[in-house]
Scaffold this motif. Structure first.
Motif, PDB file in Angstrom:
ATOM      1  N   THR A 287       0.835  -1.201   0.000  1.00 42.84           N
ATOM      2  CA  THR A 287       0.000   0.000   0.000  1.00 42.84           C
ATOM      3  C   THR A 287       0.866   1.246   0.000  1.00 42.84           C
ATOM      4  O   THR A 287       0.627   2.189  -0.748  1.00 42.84           O
ATOM      5  CB  THR A 287      -0.906   0.034   1.256  1.00 42.84           C
ATOM      6  N   HIS A 288       1.895   1.242   0.880  1.00 42.51           N
ATOM      7  CA  HIS A 288       2.797   2.393   0.907  1.00 42.51           C
ATOM      8  C   HIS A 288       3.430   2.612  -0.450  1.00 42.51           C
ATOM      9  O   HIS A 288       3.494   3.722  -0.964  1.00 42.51           O
ATOM     10  CB  HIS A 288       3.906   2.171   1.945  1.00 42.51           C
ATOM     11  N   MET A 289       3.927   1.521  -1.038  1.00 42.88           N
ATOM     12  CA  MET A 289       4.575   1.618  -2.343  1.00 42.88           C
ATOM     13  C   MET A 289       3.625   2.238  -3.362  1.00 42.88           C
ATOM     14  O   MET A 289       3.983   3.140  -4.111  1.00 42.88           O
ATOM     15  CB  MET A 289       4.966   0.214  -2.854  1.00 42.88           C
ATOM     16  N   PHE A 290       2.406   1.695  -3.374  1.00 40.77           N
ATOM     17  CA  PHE A 290       1.473   2.143  -4.398  1.00 40.77           C
ATOM     18  C   PHE A 290       1.081   3.604  -4.199  1.00 40.77           C
ATOM     19  O   PHE A 290       1.087   4.393  -5.143  1.00 40.77           O
ATOM     20  CB  PHE A 290       0.227   1.249  -4.387  1.00 40.77           C
ATOM     21  N   ASN A 291       0.761   3.946  -2.950  1.00 39.55           N
ATOM     22  CA  ASN A 291       0.402   5.342  -2.702  1.00 39.55           C
ATOM     23  C   ASN A 291       1.562   6.270  -2.996  1.00 39.55           C
ATOM     24  O   ASN A 291       1.397   7.351  -3.547  1.00 39.55           O
ATOM     25  CB  ASN A 291      -0.048   5.526  -1.246  1.00 39.55           C
ATOM     26  N   GLY A 292       2.740   5.791  -2.609  1.00 37.37           N
ATOM     27  CA  GLY A 292       3.941   6.560  -2.900  1.00 37.37           C
ATOM     28  C   GLY A 292       4.098   6.769  -4.395  1.00 37.37           C
ATOM     29  O   GLY A 292       4.461   7.856  -4.853  1.00 37.37           O
ATOM     30  N   ALA A 293       3.808   5.709  -5.142  1.00 42.04           N
ATOM     31  CA  ALA A 293       3.954   5.815  -6.596  1.00 42.04           C
ATOM     32  C   ALA A 293       2.968   6.816  -7.179  1.00 42.04           C
ATOM     33  O   ALA A 293       3.296   7.573  -8.089  1.00 42.04           O
ATOM     34  CB  ALA A 293       3.772   4.452  -7.237  1.00 42.04           C
ATOM     35  N   ILE A 294       1.767   6.810  -6.652  1.00 41.78           N
ATOM     36  CA  ILE A 294       0.761   7.752  -7.155  1.00 41.78           C
ATOM     37  C   ILE A 294       1.172   9.187  -6.861  1.00 41.78           C
ATOM     38  O   ILE A 294       1.156  10.051  -7.735  1.00 41.78           O
ATOM     39  CB  ILE A 294      -0.612   7.493  -6.500  1.00 41.78           C
ATOM     40  N   ILE A 295       1.542   9.414  -5.605  1.00 40.44           N
ATOM     41  CA  ILE A 295       2.026  10.750  -5.259  1.00 40.44           C
ATOM     42  C   ILE A 295       3.222  11.081  -6.126  1.00 40.44           C
ATOM     43  O   ILE A 295       3.340  12.189  -6.660  1.00 40.44           O
ATOM     44  CB  ILE A 295       2.479  10.780  -3.773  1.00 40.44           C
ATOM     45  N   GLY A 296       4.077  10.088  -6.256  1.00 44.88           N
ATOM     46  CA  GLY A 296       5.290  10.274  -7.038  1.00 44.88           C
ATOM     47  C   GLY A 296       4.985  10.658  -8.467  1.00 44.88           C
ATOM     48  O   GLY A 296       5.684  11.471  -9.065  1.00 44.88           O
TER      49      GLY A 296
ATOM     50  N   ILE B  57      -6.413   7.416 -10.008  1.00 44.34           N
ATOM     51  CA  ILE B  57      -6.222   6.737 -11.292  1.00 44.34           C
ATOM     52  C   ILE B  57      -6.238   7.773 -12.413  1.00 44.34           C
ATOM     53  O   ILE B  57      -5.414   7.751 -13.319  1.00 44.34           O
ATOM     54  CB  ILE B  57      -7.347   5.716 -11.542  1.00 44.34           C
ATOM     55  N   PHE B  58      -7.194   8.667 -12.333  1.00 40.42           N
ATOM     56  CA  PHE B  58      -7.311   9.749 -13.301  1.00 40.42           C
ATOM     57  C   PHE B  58      -6.003  10.527 -13.385  1.00 40.42           C
ATOM     58  O   PHE B  58      -5.487  10.799 -14.474  1.00 40.42           O
ATOM     59  CB  PHE B  58      -8.472  10.664 -12.882  1.00 40.42           C
TER      60      PHE B  58
ATOM     61  N   LEU C  31      -3.010   9.587 -12.483  1.00 40.09           N
ATOM     62  CA  LEU C  31      -1.927   8.783 -13.035  1.00 40.09           C
ATOM     63  C   LEU C  31      -2.029   8.713 -14.551  1.00 40.09           C
ATOM     64  O   LEU C  31      -1.048   8.908 -15.272  1.00 40.09           O
ATOM     65  CB  LEU C  31      -1.982   7.372 -12.439  1.00 40.09           C
ATOM     66  N   LEU C  32      -3.233   8.455 -15.044  1.00 37.40           N
ATOM     67  CA  LEU C  32      -3.420   8.340 -16.492  1.00 37.40           C
ATOM     68  C   LEU C  32      -3.070   9.648 -17.187  1.00 37.40           C
ATOM     69  O   LEU C  32      -2.374   9.673 -18.205  1.00 37.40           O
ATOM     70  CB  LEU C  32      -4.860   7.932 -16.803  1.00 37.40           C
ATOM     71  N   LEU C  33      -3.578  10.732 -16.627  1.00 38.54           N
ATOM     72  CA  LEU C  33      -3.315  12.034 -17.227  1.00 38.54           C
ATOM     73  C   LEU C  33      -1.820  12.334 -17.249  1.00 38.54           C
ATOM     74  O   LEU C  33      -1.278  12.841 -18.233  1.00 38.54           O
ATOM     75  CB  LEU C  33      -4.055  13.117 -16.431  1.00 38.54           C
ATOM     76  N   THR C  34      -1.149  12.006 -16.139  1.00 34.99           N
ATOM     77  CA  THR C  34       0.286  12.268 -16.048  1.00 34.99           C
ATOM     78  C   THR C  34       1.029  11.516 -17.135  1.00 34.99           C
ATOM     79  O   THR C  34       1.858  12.078 -17.854  1.00 34.99           O
ATOM     80  CB  THR C  34       0.833  11.824 -14.679  1.00 34.99           C
ATOM     81  N   ILE C  35       0.719  10.230 -17.248  1.00 30.46           N
ATOM     82  CA  ILE C  35       1.413   9.435 -18.262  1.00 30.46           C
ATOM     83  C   ILE C  35       1.130  10.001 -19.645  1.00 30.46           C
ATOM     84  O   ILE C  35       2.019  10.127 -20.488  1.00 30.46           O
ATOM     85  CB  ILE C  35       0.994   7.959 -18.160  1.00 30.46           C
ATOM     86  N   GLY C  36      -0.126  10.403 -19.867  1.00 30.82           N
ATOM     87  CA  GLY C  36      -0.491  10.982 -21.145  1.00 30.82           C
ATOM     88  C   GLY C  36       0.325  12.233 -21.453  1.00 30.82           C
ATOM     89  O   GLY C  36       0.866  12.391 -22.557  1.00 30.82           O
TER      90      GLY C  36
ATOM     91  N   THR D 107      -7.172  18.015  -6.538  1.00 23.71           N
ATOM     92  CA  THR D 107      -8.368  17.181  -6.543  1.00 23.71           C
ATOM     93  C   THR D 107      -8.223  16.019  -5.570  1.00 23.71           C
ATOM     94  O   THR D 107      -9.153  15.677  -4.842  1.00 23.71           O
ATOM     95  CB  THR D 107      -8.609  16.612  -7.961  1.00 23.71           C
ATOM     96  N   ILE D 108      -7.049  15.407  -5.583  1.00 23.15           N
ATOM     97  CA  ILE D 108      -6.841  14.261  -4.708  1.00 23.15           C
ATOM     98  C   ILE D 108      -6.774  14.687  -3.248  1.00 23.15           C
ATOM     99  O   ILE D 108      -7.362  14.055  -2.379  1.00 23.15           O
ATOM    100  CB  ILE D 108      -5.532  13.530  -5.071  1.00 23.15           C
ATOM    101  N   TYR D 109      -6.056  15.744  -2.996  1.00 25.01           N
ATOM    102  CA  TYR D 109      -5.918  16.201  -1.621  1.00 25.01           C
ATOM    103  C   TYR D 109      -6.675  17.507  -1.409  1.00 25.01           C
ATOM    104  O   TYR D 109      -7.874  17.562  -1.545  1.00 25.01           O
ATOM    105  CB  TYR D 109      -4.435  16.383  -1.272  1.00 25.01           C
ATOM    106  N   LEU D 110      -5.929  18.558  -1.056  1.00 25.15           N
ATOM    107  CA  LEU D 110      -6.575  19.822  -0.739  1.00 25.15           C
ATOM    108  C   LEU D 110      -5.867  20.953  -1.455  1.00 25.15           C
ATOM    109  O   LEU D 110      -4.753  20.803  -1.926  1.00 25.15           O
ATOM    110  CB  LEU D 110      -6.511  20.078   0.769  1.00 25.15           C
ATOM    111  N   VAL D 111      -6.550  22.088  -1.484  1.00 21.57           N
ATOM    112  CA  VAL D 111      -5.978  23.271  -2.122  1.00 21.57           C
ATOM    113  C   VAL D 111      -5.752  24.346  -1.069  1.00 21.57           C
ATOM    114  O   VAL D 111      -6.672  24.687  -0.334  1.00 21.57           O
ATOM    115  CB  VAL D 111      -6.943  23.815  -3.195  1.00 21.57           C
ATOM    116  N   TYR D 112      -4.542  24.855  -0.977  1.00 21.36           N
ATOM    117  CA  TYR D 112      -4.254  25.937  -0.027  1.00 21.36           C
ATOM    118  C   TYR D 112      -3.082  26.753  -0.560  1.00 21.36           C
ATOM    119  O   TYR D 112      -2.302  26.244  -1.346  1.00 21.36           O
ATOM    120  CB  TYR D 112      -3.950  25.380   1.367  1.00 21.36           C
ATOM    121  N   PRO D 113      -3.008  28.025  -0.134  1.00 20.54           N
ATOM    122  CA  PRO D 113      -2.062  28.937  -0.794  1.00 20.54           C
ATOM    123  C   PRO D 113      -0.595  28.510  -0.737  1.00 20.54           C
ATOM    124  O   PRO D 113       0.165  28.837  -1.635  1.00 20.54           O
ATOM    125  CB  PRO D 113      -2.246  30.263  -0.051  1.00 20.54           C
TER     126      PRO D 113
END
Lengths: 332, 286, 253
Positions: free
Chosen positions: B7-16, B143-144, B146-151, B210-216
């Motif tokens: 789980t850590h690996m995968f979440n890390g990869a997404i953030i990454g 997932i969105f 990740l896909l967009l990033t790769i694109g 979108t995944i997390y939060l928006v702040y200045p």
């Protein structure tokens, strides 16, 4: 003292005002601003040796500020030493930090140097926040004793009032400026400028570029350590905020506005940036956006700083003084 | 234990991968153009805030808002480049750094004044239920992203390697005098590069917002990590930057999970120092 | 006392051999010119001698000591000082200050002494200032002493470069194309200057394309082509050397 002969009229006026300020400044709040200005003068004079004279943009000065502050605080709090040893220790430890970090960072090209100095400072900030046993964590350590001057047999004096602190920081400022002045107007200063202007040429002339850059970095870090030590005992408090990038922003702005590569520039910058918000009665929320905006505008349109604009005025005053001197000596 | 690790690996990869996107934008500006753009994180932040405002105040459709947000940041990037970067293109790096730091402070704190410091959530059309892939639960926005990033990375790679513009860009970054003698409008190239870099940053901000939060101040740490990734990836290497982003994300995630969360951000700083000391051409550079 | 001896200096970049077993010597107080078509490796040789480039093989013997691979600043302090092919000066300082900077390797004041402003420091400063004035007179730039270096004409800047190098009190002066960017009268000045430098006991090794200058002042000439020495001897011998003539006519440059 030949350097006293170099001082122009404006400088003497400044010194006079500085020495007598507590006489006509009544408000404790204004005194605090003056003391804060003094603190920044020490800090940016040191930083300017690296940025202005050696030409290397270090974004890590706040790391040494914090090291100095915490070292001094911990020593006095836990070992009940008098102030001078704590101050010396703060300068030394900050200097060692500068040596280690500088030795790593100064090998890198300027683009990387900027980022890595910042990276080190941020690591130190995180260490300070997380190593709660040593540093007291995010809340810092309150209750840092005020500085004491202990000369056995002569005096055991504790700095307490704002006036005391003011004169303490003023002494530090004068010493700091004197050392910087001597350094810059010497072969070492010339070597640093040579490195800034044309490193390849400097090397071919016998300047050990890495060695001198490191030297400048260490001296600069010691200035920060001293400033940090002062602040720790003035506020009677140390917090991880000392390591934060916010103080770096102020320093950069002071150097940019005042004029890098001169000794009076940072002084002018420190005075302007410390006092400006007060005179404009600015709300805290608008202070930072304006700082940012100013930094952009000053860098683009006044790259050499305000000190060069002030020079003509200084020269005019100087001429008046010369003429006055001449008339007086003719009369006698 | 294994599940935790994965789980850590995968979440890390997404953030990454989101870091990777930031890094890709900065690869153009810092890796290729050599502009030390400290304001990059604010372009990222602006993208997120623009989308937030469009969706919440103007009730614009999420996907349309993304396009508009990217467009908005593009305009912004162009203005910034023309007004503040172009005049000091040939000045010492100190100048560029000071200007972009000033810009960053200005934008960050103005955003604070406008939107306030309370972190916001971008309302999005993704269902909140997670999908289960093998051991891991993953949410659709990720997932969105990740896909967009790769694109985007594939697009950029294609742009740089195969198109005429890409060739002109590469020629300019290698030797701008020679390029200009060959008839390439170097000034335009810099403008386009900065624009593309800004847009990519905006997208990264939007996705992470979108995944997390928006702040200045969301751009602060992000920009530092982006610099780290560009250096790790080998200054100008898009694919390298992307994979460095993933490596960073995973390292942080594992570090936070198994050592301590407090030092999580230090991981990247330590890595960049080590890379510059022992492999300055980057992990993926030549 | 300066003599230079290059022993089998070789440098290879990937597949390209830029210098191949280059050996020659420069005796004390000689003026030797290193010539050859463009790309022959002359500036590369300079860069190796002065520590800016490490060779693949070979030695640089200076007054009996092998200085190869020492860092540039150490080589300069030993009295081996160079100028550069492309004009290299400190553009934003005055002419006088630039020459003062060149004094660095001949001054010793340390940090502590400087802070205390001891008599030693003051004396050293005075000496440096005098030396700088003397050198400016010597090269003929005294009347421009307070001018900012970037405002000088290109010929004057080349003279300034030599002045800065001389400020370091070299025993061996390496001049890389000193006459580039100069008109005929300036070239005359440089020629006289180089002869004056030698008569002050300084050995000179120069790289130069202007044949008039080379033939006019050199005691000996070394000719390079494609990284190899193809001839060495007195100016008259070199002028009549067939291989040299072929190299210049046939090759690039």
């Amino acid at each position: 003292m030949d350097c006293l002969k170099q001082l122009k009229l404006v400088h003497w006026i400044g010194i006079l005002l500085a020495l007598t300020a507590p006489l006509f400044v009544q408000s404790g709040y204004l005194m605090h601003i003056l003391i804060d200005t003094g603190f920044f003068v020490i800090l940016v004079t040191g930083l300017n040796i690296v940025i202005g004279y050696t030409g290397a943009l270090s974004l890590g000065q706040q790391a040494f500020l914090g090291i100095g502050g915490y070292t001094s605080a911990l020593l006095m709090k836990n070992y009940h030493l008098s102030y001078l040893p704590c101050l010396v220790a703060a300068a030394l430890l900050a200097g060692i930090g500068g040596l280690l970090i500088g030795a790593v960072c100064l090998r890198l090209r300027s683009h990387y140097f900027v980022i890595v100095t910042l990276a080190f400072a941020l690591i130190m900030e995180l260490v300070c926040i997380n190593w709660v046993d040593l540093t007291g964590g995010p809340m810092g350590m309150p209750g840092i004793p005020s500085p004491t001057l202990y000369l056995p047999g002569l005096t055991n004096f504790t700095f307490q009032t704002k006036t005391h602190y003011y004169y303490l920081v003023l002494v530090m400022v004068f010493i700091g400026l004197y050392v910087a002045y001597r350094l810059i107007h010497s072969r070492i200063g010339r070597a640093l400028i040579a490195i800034r202007e044309n490193e390849e040429l400097a090397k071919s002339m016998g300047v050990n570029a890495f060695g001198y850059s490191l030297f400048a970095f260490v001296i600069s870090s010691m200035y920060a350590g001293i400033a940090g030590s002062f602040q720790a005992h003035y506020l009677n408090l140390v917090t991880p905020d000392m390591f934060s990038f916010y103080s770096m922003i102020s320093m950069l702005l002071m150097i940019a506005i005042g004029g890098k590569g001169t000794i009076s520039g940072p002084i002018l910058g420190a005075i302007i940036i410390s006092m400006l918000p007060e005179f404009l009665r600015m709300a805290e929320t608008y202070r930072l956006p304006i700082f940012g905006f100013l930094l952009v505008v000053v860098t683009l349109y006044i790259p050499d700083g305000i000190v060069h604009k002030v020079r003509p005025i200084s020269n005019v005053l100087e001429n008046w003084k010369m003429r006055l001197w001449r008339t007086l000596s003719l009369k006698s | 234990m294994l599940q935790q690790f994965i789980t850590h690996m995968f979440n890390g990869a997404i953030i990454g991968s989101a870091y990777g996107l930031m890094g890709v934008g900065l690869t153009l500006i810092f890796g290729l153009m050599n502009v030390v753009n400290f304001a990059h994180g604010e372009l990222y932040m602006l993208g997120a805030f623009l989308v937030y405002s469009l969706v919440t105040i103007l009730q614009v459709n999420y996907f349309l808002a993304i396009l508009l947000g990217m467009g908005g940041v593009l305009i912004f990037g162009v203005i910034i480049e023309r007004l503040t970067i172009k005049p000091i293109r040939n000045a010492p790096i100190l100048m560029t750094a000071l200007v972009t730091i000033g810009l960053s402070i200005f934008l960050k704190n103005t955003a604070l004044v406008i939107w306030g410091g309370v972190p916001k959530k971008i309302p999005n059309p993704f269902p909140s239920a997670s999908l289960k892939l093998g051991y891991i639960y993953v949410t659709q926005p990720r997932i969105f992203a990740l896909l967009l990033t790769i694109g985007v990375i594939i697009l950029l790679h294609y742009l740089i390697k195969k198109t005429k513009l890409g060739k002109a860009m590469r020629a300019t970054f290698e030797n701008k005098d020679a390029a200009s003698l060959m008839g390439i409008r170097v000034d335009r190239i810099y403008l386009y590069t900065f624009g593309i870099g800004s847009v990519v940053a905006a997208m990264a901000g939007i996705l992470l917002g979108t995944i997390y939060l928006v702040y200045p101040t969301m751009g602060e740490l992000a920009v530092l990590k982006a610099f780290i990734i560009v250096i790790m990836g080998g200054m100008g290497n898009f694919v390298g930057a992307f994979f460095s982003g993933i490596i960073l994300g995973i390292s942080e995630s594992l570090g936070a999970g198994f050592i301590s969360t407090g030092y999580k951000d230090a991981v990247g700083f330590v890595i960049v120092i080590l890379v510059l000391l022992f492999r300055p051409q980057g992990l993926f550079g030549e | 006392m300066a003599n230079l001896e290059l022993k089998e200096l070789t440098i290879q970049f990937g597949g390209l051999v830029a210098l191949q077993d280059l050996s020659f010597h420069v005796a004390d107080e000689e003026i030797v010119a290193l010539i050859g078509p463009n790309g022959a490796g002359k500036t590369t040789a300079f860069n190796i001698i002065t520590g800016f480039l490490p060779p693949t093989r070979g030695h640089v013997m200076y007054s009996g000591e092998d200085v190869v691979r020492l860092p540039p600043h150490q080589i300069a302090s030993k009295g081996l000082i160079r100028t550069f092919q492309k004009t290299n000066i400190f553009s934003s300082v005055s002419v006088f200050d630039g020459v003062m900077m060149g004094r660095h390797c001949r001054t010793r004041s340390g940090f502590l002494k400087i802070i205390l402003n001891t008599r030693y420091v003051q004396m050293e400063e005075e000496r440096s200032k005098e030396k700088a004035e003397t050198i400016l007179d010597f090269v003929g730039l005294a009347h421009r002493r307070d001018e900012m270096a970037r405002n000088l004409s290109s010929g004057e800047q080349r003279l300034l470069e030599i002045a800065v190098a001389l400020a370091g009190e070299p025993n061996l002066l390496l001049l890389d194309e000193p006459a580039t960017g100069m008109n005929p009268s300036e070239k005359e000045r440089v020629m006289t200057l180089i002869k004056k430098v030698r008569s002050n006991g300084i050995t000179v090794l120069l790289v130069e394309h202007d044949m008039g200058l080379v033939m006019g002042i050199s005691d000996r000439i070394v000719v390079l082509n494609f990284g190899k020495k193809i001839a060495e001897g007195k100016p008259r011998e070199i002028q009549e050397n067939e291989e040299v003539i072929r190299a210049y006519l046939g090759g690039a440059g």
